[in-house]
Design a protein around this motif. Structure first.
Motif, mmCIF file in Angstrom:
data_model
loop_
_atom_site.group_PDB
_atom_site.id
_atom_site.type_symbol
_atom_site.label_atom_id
_atom_site.label_comp_id
_atom_site.label_asym_id
_atom_site.label_seq_id
_atom_site.Cartn_x
_atom_site.Cartn_y
_atom_site.Cartn_z
ATOM 1 N N GLU A 215 157.342 -83.609 6.925
ATOM 2 C CA GLU A 215 158.268 -82.742 7.645
ATOM 3 C C GLU A 215 157.766 -82.439 9.056
ATOM 4 O OE1 GLU A 215 158.432 -79.488 4.968
ATOM 5 O OE2 GLU A 215 159.902 -80.436 3.624
ATOM 6 N N ASN B 64 159.480 -84.343 12.505
ATOM 7 C CA ASN B 64 160.018 -83.522 13.597
ATOM 8 C C ASN B 64 159.504 -84.029 14.938
ATOM 9 O OD1 ASN B 64 161.293 -80.921 14.689
ATOM 10 N ND2 ASN B 64 159.179 -80.705 15.359
ATOM 11 N N THR C 256 165.430 -88.951 4.937
ATOM 12 C CA THR C 256 166.540 -87.987 4.895
ATOM 13 C C THR C 256 166.729 -87.313 6.243
ATOM 14 O OG1 THR C 256 166.242 -87.574 2.531
ATOM 15 C CG2 THR C 256 167.407 -85.896 3.790
ATOM 16 N N GLU C 257 165.644 -86.884 6.866
ATOM 17 C CA GLU C 257 165.743 -86.219 8.166
ATOM 18 C C GLU C 257 166.191 -87.187 9.249
ATOM 19 O OE1 GLU C 257 165.540 -82.932 8.681
ATOM 20 O OE2 GLU C 257 165.384 -82.879 6.494
ATOM 21 N N LYS D 168 169.933 -87.622 8.791
ATOM 22 C CA LYS D 168 170.647 -86.418 9.231
ATOM 23 C C LYS D 168 170.816 -86.413 10.743
ATOM 24 C CE LYS D 168 169.364 -83.114 5.583
ATOM 25 N NZ LYS D 168 168.544 -81.896 5.287
#
Length: 355
Positions: free
Chosen positions: A174, A178, A206-207, A210
């Motif tokens: 995560e 970012n 997933t990020e 998105k």
């Protein structure tokens, strides 16, 4: 001959190195007790009495938390700038507060390193470090000497450890994704499909999807890993073996995968990546991994060297690599050119192209 001052400085440094593990254990203790979250829940600096009262509500034991123990632990963590402290004249007590460091340990924060701390300081992952000297003399892998299995097989046979390990990997994913999304957002243009090789439970892909809804995401990992992956409508979870075959896509991304393996294994993985990527200008491999700077003075350069030894302790031949070592691996796998993009994190981005 060294002067008396130099010898004294040398002794001082050895003591610091010898007891560096104490800093880690004190940090783990604070995370296990939830001290950062207790302080944060008050919205202000808190006294030791308030921390102890909060601990009483979370323990099922009939005994009371030991304020003296915790005060001594907090004293070291304040010295290490994990927490801040000040003496409050009104209450006649020391009050503790968060720092920029401890804000990275809050369970409800956007980015939280606590799961990684709990994983890396778990006794099962500390035991292999005791076998480093043995492996220097005799060869072999510390984790296997400690537990009789390589780490991936051990995780497969131990669901509790597998969950702890996956949680640690997820929290770092995560943080790193970012940094990737902010500093590499144009790098995903023109990609219709993207495979995350060794993607764990799918946090990174997933990020990415998105933020880039034009991408069809494929999360690829060993079957027992993706068994715990949450369902996402834009993500396809595929179980398999990256040493045998990798799903075909416009591009492939790998975060902190290559450093788990020795050079020979890495070339095998990279060759499978090369086969899976189209030989067009958009076909590329995106590696998110550390580039060692042994003499560098950047904010993460020393941590990179620590990660190199971490790979030695836990992975079967894994290591961090310099740019020259990365270039050799990529060329041996068929990638003729590459590009390095620095991001504000431990790893960098290496773009490798098929032509």
């Amino acid at each position: 001959m060294d002067s008396a001052e130099e010898r004294l400085k040398g002794q001082e440094e050895i003591w610091v190195h010898m007891f560096a593990f104490v800093d880690s254990m004190a940090l783990k203790c604070a995370v296990e007790l939830g001290i950062p979250d207790i302080i944060n829940s008050h919205g202000r600096s808190v006294t030791m009495s308030e921390i102890i009262d909060s601990l009483k509500t979370t323990t099922s034991s009939s005994s009371f938390p030991d304020a003296d123990y915790l005060t001594r632990i907090m004293r070291l963590l304040v010295r290490n700038r994990v927490f801040a402290s000040k003496f409050d004249q009104e209450s006649n007590q020391v009050c503790y507060d968060l720092t920029p460091s401890s804000k990275w340990l809050l369970k409800d924060s956007e980015f939280n390193l606590s799961p990684f701390i709990l994983a890396e300081l778990e006794p099962l992952l500390l035991k292999p470090w005791q076998y480093m000297a043995t492996c220097v003399k005799e060869g072999g892998f510390p984790f296997k000497k400690a537990h009789g299995y390589e780490i991936w097989d051990f995780a497969l046979a131990n669901p509790t450890f597998n969950r702890l390990f996956n949680n640690g990997m997820r929290c770092t994913a995560e943080i790193i994704i970012n940094a990737v999304l902010v500093n590499y957002k144009d790098g995903f243009d023109g990609i219709g499909s993207l495979v995350d090789v060794g993607g764990g439970t799918g946090a990174m892909i997933t990020e990415i999807v998105k933020a880039n809804p034009h991408i069809r995401g494929i999360n690829f990992d060993r079957p027992h890993v993706i068994a715990a992956a949450p369902v996402h409508p834009a993500i396809m979870h595929v179980g398999g073996d990256m040493f045998a075959d990798i799903p075909k896509a416009d591009a492939i991304i790998m975060k902190w995968i290559m450093h788990d393996w020795g050079d020979e294994d890495c070339v095998k993985i990279l060759k499978n990546c090369y086969k899976a990527i189209p030989k067009t200008k958009n076909g590329k491999l995106i590696i998110v991994d550390c580039i060692l700077q042994p003499n560098g003075d950047g904010p993460f350069d020393k941590t990179g060297l620590a990660f190199d030894l971490l790979m030695m302790a836990h992975a079967s031949g894994g290591k961090e690599r310099t740019e020259a070592e990365w270039k050799l691996l990529l060329n041996n796998a068929g990638f003729p050119r590459y590009n390095i993009i620095q991001i504000p994190s431990i790893p960098s981005i290496i773009e490798a192209f098929t032509e």
